[in-house]
Design a protein around this motif. Structure first.
Motif, short mmCIF file in Angstrom:
data_model
loop_
_atom_site.label_atom_id
_atom_site.label_comp_id
_atom_site.label_asym_id
_atom_site.label_seq_id
_atom_site.Cartn_x
_atom_site.Cartn_y
_atom_site.Cartn_z
N ALA A 288 4.83 5.63 -20.29
CA ALA A 288 5.03 6.64 -19.23
C ALA A 288 5.09 6.02 -17.84
CB ALA A 288 3.92 7.68 -19.29
N PHE A 289 4.32 4.94 -17.62
CA PHE A 289 4.13 4.41 -16.27
C PHE A 289 5.18 3.36 -15.91
CE2 PHE A 289 2.03 1.68 -13.14
CZ PHE A 289 1.51 2.60 -12.26
N VAL A 290 5.46 2.46 -16.84
CA VAL A 290 6.35 1.32 -16.52
C VAL A 290 7.75 1.76 -16.08
CG1 VAL A 290 7.47 -0.72 -17.49
CG2 VAL A 290 5.05 -0.30 -17.94
N GLY B 142 10.69 -0.11 -8.06
CA GLY B 142 11.09 -1.46 -7.69
C GLY B 142 12.50 -1.51 -7.11
N LEU B 143 13.41 -0.73 -7.69
CA LEU B 143 14.78 -0.68 -7.16
C LEU B 143 14.79 -0.16 -5.73
CD1 LEU B 143 16.94 0.66 -10.14
CD2 LEU B 143 17.19 -1.54 -8.96
N PHE B 144 14.03 0.90 -5.48
CA PHE B 144 13.98 1.47 -4.13
C PHE B 144 13.28 0.53 -3.15
CE2 PHE B 144 15.26 5.31 -6.26
CZ PHE B 144 15.98 5.99 -5.28
N PRO C 272 11.07 -9.04 -24.91
CA PRO C 272 11.26 -7.59 -24.74
C PRO C 272 12.35 -7.29 -23.71
CG PRO C 272 8.93 -8.20 -24.58
CD PRO C 272 9.70 -9.47 -24.56
N PHE C 273 13.15 -6.28 -24.00
CA PHE C 273 14.26 -5.94 -23.11
C PHE C 273 13.77 -5.59 -21.71
CE2 PHE C 273 16.90 -2.53 -21.28
CZ PHE C 273 18.07 -3.25 -21.08
N LEU C 274 12.65 -4.85 -21.63
CA LEU C 274 12.13 -4.44 -20.33
C LEU C 274 11.67 -5.63 -19.50
CD1 LEU C 274 10.08 -1.14 -20.87
CD2 LEU C 274 12.23 -1.45 -19.65
N ALA C 275 11.32 -6.73 -20.15
CA ALA C 275 10.91 -7.93 -19.40
C ALA C 275 12.09 -8.45 -18.59
CB ALA C 275 10.40 -9.00 -20.35
#
Length: 458
Positions: free
Chosen positions: A393-395, A402-404, A447-450
């Motif tokens: 939920a948080f990541v 981070g983009l903003f 991991p893809f999110l990494a």
């Protein structure tokens, strides 16, 4: 004799807090300058007497005065001096005394350093701060006296929890409390502004340095605690989503939003009611954390195992503080002026997105922390909400944030040129893609999110 002096000093501090909670705010409503000026003397007197009490308790730990129950239960004659000193705040009573000391330090700080603040605003702010002091000093004296005696005294004491005998933990609570309690003065400024019915750029300018000081200290305290948990407990990561970790993390998240919102209020005279609400909620979460840790609701390596009756007292303080301030907010906020207008593509809009994401992240952590407690209270069922829920939920929210964070500094106030922003960041965006591809080539199969995180971070 020294412990009795400390106990008497706390009683004097409570008396001053009662006077400060009433006289200056009455002076502000009646235009009585002397009554308003009394806030300065009483705030300085409070920090002096609470400082005397804290020094008396610390001296008892240093000399191993085991006739004081607090020392007998949390120290040992053979313990190194550093951990004898750290034992001062290693118990419920001692840590609460530190809590109150920092509370009075912030009040005295505004009294001494706030020469640019109008007399009426400062008087109301210090009166509200004194309301909080009255609550916690009375709690300390009536339910958690750190100077209780024990006879006959033990020969060598009982020692502090070995897990807490660490340099990181010696510094972690003072820094954490300085952040927790630092938001109290921001809360006091917010309630004072609501009472006056006036929030403007000057108010945001007075509030922002105190918010920044509290946020920096809370950041350092959380970092030290995470470091300690990583190498001492072997939890397998820098953050384990332990409930007591979460109760310090939530004020940090909302405090971060508050810092950014106050900038918009100061620069553009916008987000005024939202900034006030954030100030109230940030300190409310600090109080909620104090309640959870000291009520016996949670079992954790860094929760204070105390009887629930003390938790009921703090719950009452929590209800009065949050309920009273939010009622005042509901009454006053609708009449506040909206402030400066801005386009959907602007620095204000970027900071608004920043605030919404941080608020949503705080709500997610709050839900995951309190849901097991509420479910057990209502149904008797026991469940645990752990890292899988929080990470899922948080990541993703933090990746969007981070983009903003990367694009936000390139936006101008009121109205921004999106094409111009994209042109300015195109080189760095290309570099980020190259770095991510290089990492993927060197370390494939992760991991893809990494990889997404590395892309956004660059």
């Amino acid at each position: 004799m020294i412990p009795e002096i400390g106990h008497f000093a706390l009683a004097l501090a409570l008396s001053l807090a009662v006077v400060q909670s009433v006289l200056p705010i009455l002076g502000a409503s009646r235009g009585n300058v002397r009554w308003m000026q009394s806030a300065r003397s009483s705030a300085i007197g409070q920090v002096f007497f609470v400082g005397v009490a804290f020094a008396a308790l610390m001296r008892s730990f240093v000399v191993s005065d085991f006739t004081v129950r607090n020392v007998a239960e949390n120290s040992h004659s053979l313990k190194p001096l550093l951990f004898k000193i750290a034992g001062t705040w290693g118990s419920h009573e001692g840590s609460l005394l530190l809590w109150v000391l920092i509370l009075t330090v912030f009040g005295a700080g505004v009294a001494v350093l706030g020469s640019n603040i109008p007399a009426a605003t400062k008087a109301r702010t210090l009166s509200v701060q004194a309301w909080i002091s009255v609550g916690f000093l009375s709690f300390l004296l009536f339910t958690s006296n750190p100077f209780d005696r024990v006879f006959p005294p033990p020969a060598d004491g009982s020692d502090l929890n070995p897990l807490l005998q660490d340099v990181g933990l010696a510094m972690h609570p003072p820094l954490l409390y300085f952040g927790y309690v630092g938001f109290s003065i921001v809360f006091s400024f917010a309630v004072a502004a609501l009472i006056e019915g006036r929030i403007d750029a000057a108010w945001a300018r007075w509030v922002r340095p105190w918010t920044l000081a509290a946020w920096m200290s809370l950041t350092a305290g959380i970092a030290l605690g995470s470091w300690w948990a990583y190498y001492e407990l072997g939890w397998g990561g820098w953050w384990f989503w332990d409930p007591v970790e979460n109760v310090s993390f939530m004020p940090w998240l909302l405090g971060t939003a508050l810092l950014h919102s106050a900038i918009v209020t100061e620069k553009r005279d916008a987000f005024k009611s939202w900034t006030i609400l954030l100030a109230i909620l940030t300190f409310s979460l600090s109080l909620l954390g104090t309640f959870i840790v000291r009520s016996g609701l949670l079992t954790s390596v860094h929760a204070f195992a105390v009887d629930p009756e003390r938790g009921i007292y703090i719950l009452g303080l929590l209800a009065l503080s949050i309920g009273g301030s939010l009622t005042l907010y509901a009454w006053r906020a609708p009449v506040m002026e909206g402030g400066g207008l801005f386009r959907p593509i602007s620095r204000e809009a970027g900071l608004l997105v920043n605030n919404l994401i941080l608020a949503a992240a705080t709500g997610t952590v709050l839900f995951g922390t309190l849901y097991p407690l509420l479910l057990e209270a209502l149904t008797g069922d026991k469940i645990s909400v752990g890292p899988p829920f929080f990470n899922a939920a948080f990541v993703p929210m933090m990746l969007v944030l981070g983009l903003f964070m990367g694009a936000g500094p390139f936006l101008s106030w009121k109205r921004a040129d999106l094409a111009g922003v994209l042109q300015r960041v195109r080189f760095v965006a290309g570099l980020a893609v190259l770095v991510t591809l290089a990492v993927w080539y060197l370390i494939s199969g992760g991991p893809f999110l990494a990889y997404v995180s590395i892309l956004i971070a660059v």
